[in-house]
Motif scaffolding. Structure first.
Motif, mmCIF file in Angstrom:
data_model
loop_
_atom_site.group_PDB
_atom_site.id
_atom_site.type_symbol
_atom_site.label_atom_id
_atom_site.label_comp_id
_atom_site.label_asym_id
_atom_site.label_seq_id
_atom_site.Cartn_x
_atom_site.Cartn_y
_atom_site.Cartn_z
ATOM 1 N N VAL A 138 0.834 -1.205 0.000
ATOM 2 C CA VAL A 138 0.000 0.000 0.000
ATOM 3 C C VAL A 138 0.868 1.254 0.000
ATOM 4 O O VAL A 138 0.580 2.224 -0.706
ATOM 5 C CB VAL A 138 -0.960 0.003 1.207
ATOM 6 C CG1 VAL A 138 -1.652 1.359 1.351
ATOM 7 C CG2 VAL A 138 -2.006 -1.086 1.063
ATOM 8 N N LEU A 139 1.955 1.236 0.781
ATOM 9 C CA LEU A 139 2.873 2.381 0.805
ATOM 10 C C LEU A 139 3.500 2.614 -0.564
ATOM 11 O O LEU A 139 3.586 3.753 -1.034
ATOM 12 C CB LEU A 139 3.968 2.161 1.852
ATOM 13 C CG LEU A 139 3.613 2.492 3.299
ATOM 14 C CD1 LEU A 139 4.759 2.095 4.226
ATOM 15 C CD2 LEU A 139 3.312 3.981 3.455
ATOM 16 N N ALA A 140 3.924 1.545 -1.223
ATOM 17 C CA ALA A 140 4.512 1.671 -2.562
ATOM 18 C C ALA A 140 3.491 2.223 -3.545
ATOM 19 O O ALA A 140 3.810 3.087 -4.369
ATOM 20 C CB ALA A 140 5.035 0.314 -3.034
ATOM 21 N N PHE A 141 2.266 1.738 -3.456
ATOM 22 C CA PHE A 141 1.201 2.203 -4.336
ATOM 23 C C PHE A 141 0.920 3.683 -4.098
ATOM 24 O O PHE A 141 0.749 4.465 -5.037
ATOM 25 C CB PHE A 141 -0.061 1.374 -4.071
ATOM 26 C CG PHE A 141 -1.076 1.433 -5.170
ATOM 27 C CD1 PHE A 141 -0.930 0.694 -6.329
ATOM 28 C CD2 PHE A 141 -2.205 2.231 -5.050
ATOM 29 C CE1 PHE A 141 -1.869 0.733 -7.352
ATOM 30 C CE2 PHE A 141 -3.146 2.283 -6.055
ATOM 31 C CZ PHE A 141 -2.990 1.537 -7.208
ATOM 32 N N ALA A 142 0.893 4.073 -2.813
ATOM 33 C CA ALA A 142 0.596 5.469 -2.459
ATOM 34 C C ALA A 142 1.720 6.407 -2.885
ATOM 35 O O ALA A 142 1.466 7.517 -3.383
ATOM 36 C CB ALA A 142 0.358 5.585 -0.952
ATOM 37 N N ILE A 143 2.966 5.993 -2.706
ATOM 38 C CA ILE A 143 4.100 6.836 -3.101
ATOM 39 C C ILE A 143 4.154 6.964 -4.624
ATOM 40 O O ILE A 143 4.423 8.050 -5.156
ATOM 41 C CB ILE A 143 5.422 6.263 -2.550
ATOM 42 C CG1 ILE A 143 5.423 6.339 -1.021
ATOM 43 C CG2 ILE A 143 6.620 7.029 -3.107
ATOM 44 C CD1 ILE A 143 6.560 5.591 -0.363
ATOM 45 N N GLY A 144 3.892 5.861 -5.328
ATOM 46 C CA GLY A 144 3.821 5.930 -6.788
ATOM 47 C C GLY A 144 2.731 6.887 -7.242
ATOM 48 O O GLY A 144 2.918 7.666 -8.181
ATOM 49 N N ALA A 145 1.584 6.864 -6.552
ATOM 50 C CA ALA A 145 0.489 7.786 -6.855
ATOM 51 C C ALA A 145 0.901 9.228 -6.583
ATOM 52 O O ALA A 145 0.545 10.146 -7.336
ATOM 53 C CB ALA A 145 -0.743 7.424 -6.023
ATOM 54 N N MET A 146 1.653 9.442 -5.507
ATOM 55 C CA MET A 146 2.107 10.789 -5.168
ATOM 56 C C MET A 146 3.021 11.357 -6.251
ATOM 57 O O MET A 146 2.907 12.533 -6.622
ATOM 58 C CB MET A 146 2.846 10.775 -3.830
ATOM 59 C CG MET A 146 3.309 12.141 -3.356
ATOM 60 S SD MET A 146 4.246 12.073 -1.818
ATOM 61 C CE MET A 146 5.757 11.278 -2.370
ATOM 62 N N TYR A 147 3.906 10.532 -6.780
ATOM 63 C CA TYR A 147 4.772 10.976 -7.877
ATOM 64 C C TYR A 147 3.927 11.372 -9.089
ATOM 65 O O TYR A 147 4.208 12.376 -9.758
ATOM 66 C CB TYR A 147 5.753 9.868 -8.258
ATOM 67 C CG TYR A 147 7.064 9.916 -7.502
ATOM 68 C CD1 TYR A 147 8.268 10.089 -8.156
ATOM 69 C CD2 TYR A 147 7.100 9.780 -6.111
ATOM 70 C CE1 TYR A 147 9.476 10.120 -7.480
ATOM 71 C CE2 TYR A 147 8.294 9.817 -5.411
ATOM 72 C CZ TYR A 147 9.479 9.991 -6.101
ATOM 73 O OH TYR A 147 10.672 10.051 -5.406
ATOM 74 N N ALA A 148 2.881 10.588 -9.361
ATOM 75 C CA ALA A 148 1.990 10.927 -10.473
ATOM 76 C C ALA A 148 1.268 12.240 -10.204
ATOM 77 O O ALA A 148 1.056 13.042 -11.120
ATOM 78 C CB ALA A 148 0.974 9.803 -10.697
ATOM 79 N N GLY A 149 0.879 12.469 -8.944
ATOM 80 C CA GLY A 149 0.225 13.721 -8.578
ATOM 81 C C GLY A 149 1.132 14.925 -8.767
ATOM 82 O O GLY A 149 0.685 15.995 -9.221
ATOM 83 N N ILE A 150 2.408 14.754 -8.457
ATOM 84 C CA ILE A 150 3.382 15.832 -8.677
ATOM 85 C C ILE A 150 3.515 16.129 -10.167
ATOM 86 O O ILE A 150 3.540 17.287 -10.587
ATOM 87 C CB ILE A 150 4.751 15.444 -8.067
ATOM 88 C CG1 ILE A 150 4.649 15.399 -6.538
ATOM 89 C CG2 ILE A 150 5.840 16.420 -8.505
ATOM 90 C CD1 ILE A 150 5.874 14.828 -5.855
ATOM 91 N N ALA A 151 3.581 15.065 -10.977
ATOM 92 C CA ALA A 151 3.656 15.243 -12.437
ATOM 93 C C ALA A 151 2.408 15.946 -12.954
ATOM 94 O O ALA A 151 2.487 16.813 -13.834
ATOM 95 C CB ALA A 151 3.824 13.884 -13.118
#
Length: 299
Positions: A185-198
């Motif tokens: 879940v943490l990996a999924f959330a951090i990956g999502a955060m990077y997408a949000g920054i983009a």
């Protein structure tokens, strides 16, 4: 000459956005081993969060960037918790469904502007002075360097080692006392955060967002960048994103065949170099060994 310089900088800026997207997706797929076909959903959430905050409340990127990062992290964790209870092919279908749901929401909700999208987004400025295209590119490069540094620290930490253990064999990782659900879940959330920054960079650079920019094909394109660059490789994420984001510009005369070219590249990579340009070949050797072992047991 100025027009050529502007065009070249624009291509580089778009490539930089894809680099950030690829970094986030590679953490989820390459390091955690969780297949995701809905990465564009978080890209859209970040873009629309920034767009709404900027157009309706007058926030600059210095405010929208951290807010969009937190929002996508939280939504990624909330969506990842039920999604990651399924595995492999089923997970791919679930994440693809999430992507389609998010695109449908931004297409129909009033706050997102529906099919018309949102305009009047503030461009990036510093001390009330617009940075311009080159200034934005410098800012983006600085941000990418920070994000790569953070990513390297994560994958080389206990957190990264836990993700790799889950990727190799989730059952064994579970028996070793690793909380696999928590780390996935943490990996999924951090990956999502990077997408949000983009997505935030996209919104403030183009000053306009619409649902057309965040469809399933966008998720497929990002996945292609990760696979071609190399699963589990930070360098591969960068190179893969740069190659595939610039390919349409280099082959502009063949733009109608872009998807065909992407597909051909994927087939060639899977046939001759399945680990990608910079992927770890030992990972695929280990998987082949496991598959052979399982087949032998069944026979």
């Amino acid at each position: 000459m100025d027009i050529l310089n502007s065009y070249f900088i624009n291509v580089l800026v778009v490539a930089g956005i894809y680099v950030i997207l690829s970094l986030g997706l590679n953490l989820t797929i390459g390091f955690a081993g969780q297949v995701s076909l809905g990465h564009a959903a978080f890209y859209a959430i970040g873009a629309y969060t920034a767009a709404i905050l900027s157009s309706k409340f007058g926030y600059s990127i210095w405010m929208t960037l951290p807010i969009a990062a937190v929002v996508t992290w939280v939504i990624g964790a909330l969506l990842g918790l039920p999604s990651l209870r399924v595995k492999e092919d089923f997970l791919a279908v679930v994440t693809m469904g999430l992507g389609l749901i998010i695109q449908s929401l931004v297409l129909n909700l009033k706050i997102t502007g529906g099919p018309m999208g949102i305009g009047n987004i503030k461009p990036v400025s510093l001390f009330n002075h617009s940075l311009g295209m080159f200034g934005f590119f410098v800012f983006e490069v600085a941000l990418i360097v920070i994000l790569i540094f953070v990513m390297k620290r994560m994958v080389n930490s206990r957190f990264g080692r836990a993700l790799i253990a889950i990727r190799e064999d989730e059952t064994v990782a579970d028996t070793l006392g690793i909380n696999t659900t928590k780390y996935k879940v943490l990996a999924f959330a951090i990956g999502a955060m990077y997408a949000g920054i983009a997505g935030t960079l996209f919104a403030h650079y183009f000053t306009y967002v619409s649902p057309d920019s965040f469809g399933f094909m966008e998720s497929a394109t990002i996945l292609s960048m990760v696979v071609i660059g190399g699963l589990g490789s930070i360098k591969g994420s960068v190179i893969g994103a740069v190659i595939l984001s610039m390919a349409p510009e280099l082959l502009r005369g063949l733009k109608d065949y872009r998807i065909l070219i992407y597909g051909l590249l994927m087939v060639m990579m899977m046939r001759y170099r399945p680990q990608g340009l910079f992927g770890d070949n030992s990972l695929f050797k280990l998987k082949r060994k496991k598959v052979s072992s399982n087949v032998s047991k069944e026979m």
